[in-house]
Scaffold this motif. Structure first.
Motif, short mmCIF file in Angstrom:
data_model
loop_
_atom_site.label_atom_id
_atom_site.label_comp_id
_atom_site.label_asym_id
_atom_site.label_seq_id
_atom_site.Cartn_x
_atom_site.Cartn_y
_atom_site.Cartn_z
N ARG A 97 0.83 -1.22 0.00
CA ARG A 97 0.00 0.00 0.00
C ARG A 97 0.86 1.27 0.00
O ARG A 97 0.57 2.22 -0.71
CB ARG A 97 -0.95 0.00 1.20
CG ARG A 97 -2.05 -1.00 1.04
CD ARG A 97 -3.00 -0.98 2.19
NE ARG A 97 -4.09 -1.91 1.97
CZ ARG A 97 -5.12 -2.05 2.79
NH1 ARG A 97 -5.19 -1.32 3.88
NH2 ARG A 97 -6.05 -2.92 2.52
N GLU A 100 2.37 1.82 -3.44
CA GLU A 100 1.39 2.42 -4.35
C GLU A 100 1.19 3.90 -4.05
O GLU A 100 1.08 4.72 -4.96
CB GLU A 100 0.05 1.67 -4.27
CG GLU A 100 0.09 0.29 -4.89
CD GLU A 100 0.48 0.32 -6.36
OE1 GLU A 100 -0.05 1.16 -7.12
OE2 GLU A 100 1.35 -0.50 -6.74
N LYS A 103 3.95 5.90 -5.50
CA LYS A 103 3.77 6.08 -6.95
C LYS A 103 2.82 7.25 -7.24
O LYS A 103 3.06 8.06 -8.13
CB LYS A 103 3.26 4.81 -7.61
CG LYS A 103 4.28 3.69 -7.64
CD LYS A 103 3.66 2.44 -8.23
CE LYS A 103 4.60 1.25 -8.11
NZ LYS A 103 3.98 0.00 -8.57
#
Length: 120
Positions: A97, A100, A103
Motif C-alpha cells: 500500500r 502504491e 507512486k
C-alpha cells in the motif's frame, strides 16, 4: 483450525501487550527465576506477579515448577512462528500500500512540475 489459531493469537498478543510481561520474558531469557525474585525485580506484590506469570503460562510462553514453597519460572517451549507469520502478512500488505502511495505522490509531483513549466 481457524478458531484455534485466532484464540491462540489472541492469547499470545494479550500476553505480550503488557510491558511487565515482556520484561518477565526478557528476564527469563537470561535465567530462570522464582516468582518472588521476579516480583522484587519489577517492584510488585507476589499476587500481582503471579497473575502476570499466569497469563504468560496460559499463552505457553512460561512454565512453572513448584518445589516446596518456591515456584520457579522458566521460558516455555513455545515459539512465536504463528505470530510472526501473522505480522509478516500485514507488513507485506502495508508495504504494498505504501509503495502504491509513493507512486501516486511521484505522479502528482511530476504533474505539478509539468504544470509549473507551462505556466511560466
Amino acid at each position: 483450525m481457524v478458531q484455534y489459531a485466532r484464540t491462540h493469537l489472541d492469547a499470545s498478543f494479550a500476553a505480550l501487550s503488557d510491558a511487565t510481561r515482556r520484561g518477565v520474558l526478557e528476564q527469563l531469557g537470561r535465567a530462570d527465576a522464582s516468582i518472588t525474585e521476579l516480583a522484587e525485580k519489577f517492584h510488585m506484590t507476589l499476587t500481582g506477579m503471579k497473575k502476570h506469570v499466569g497469563v504468560l503460562e496460559q499463552a505457553g510462553f512460561v512454565t512453572t515448577e513448584k518445589v516446596g514453597r518456591v515456584r520457579t519460572c522458566k521460558l516455555g517451549l513455545r515459539e512465536l512462528e504463528a505470530e510472526a507469520a501473522w505480522i509478516e502478512r500485514y507488513r507485506q500488505l502495508w508495504d504494498a500500500r505504501f509503495n502504491e502511495l509513493d507512486k501516486v505522490v511521484e505522479e502528482l509531483k511530476r504533474m505539478e512540475q509539468a504544470d509549473g513549466r507551462t505556466k511560466t
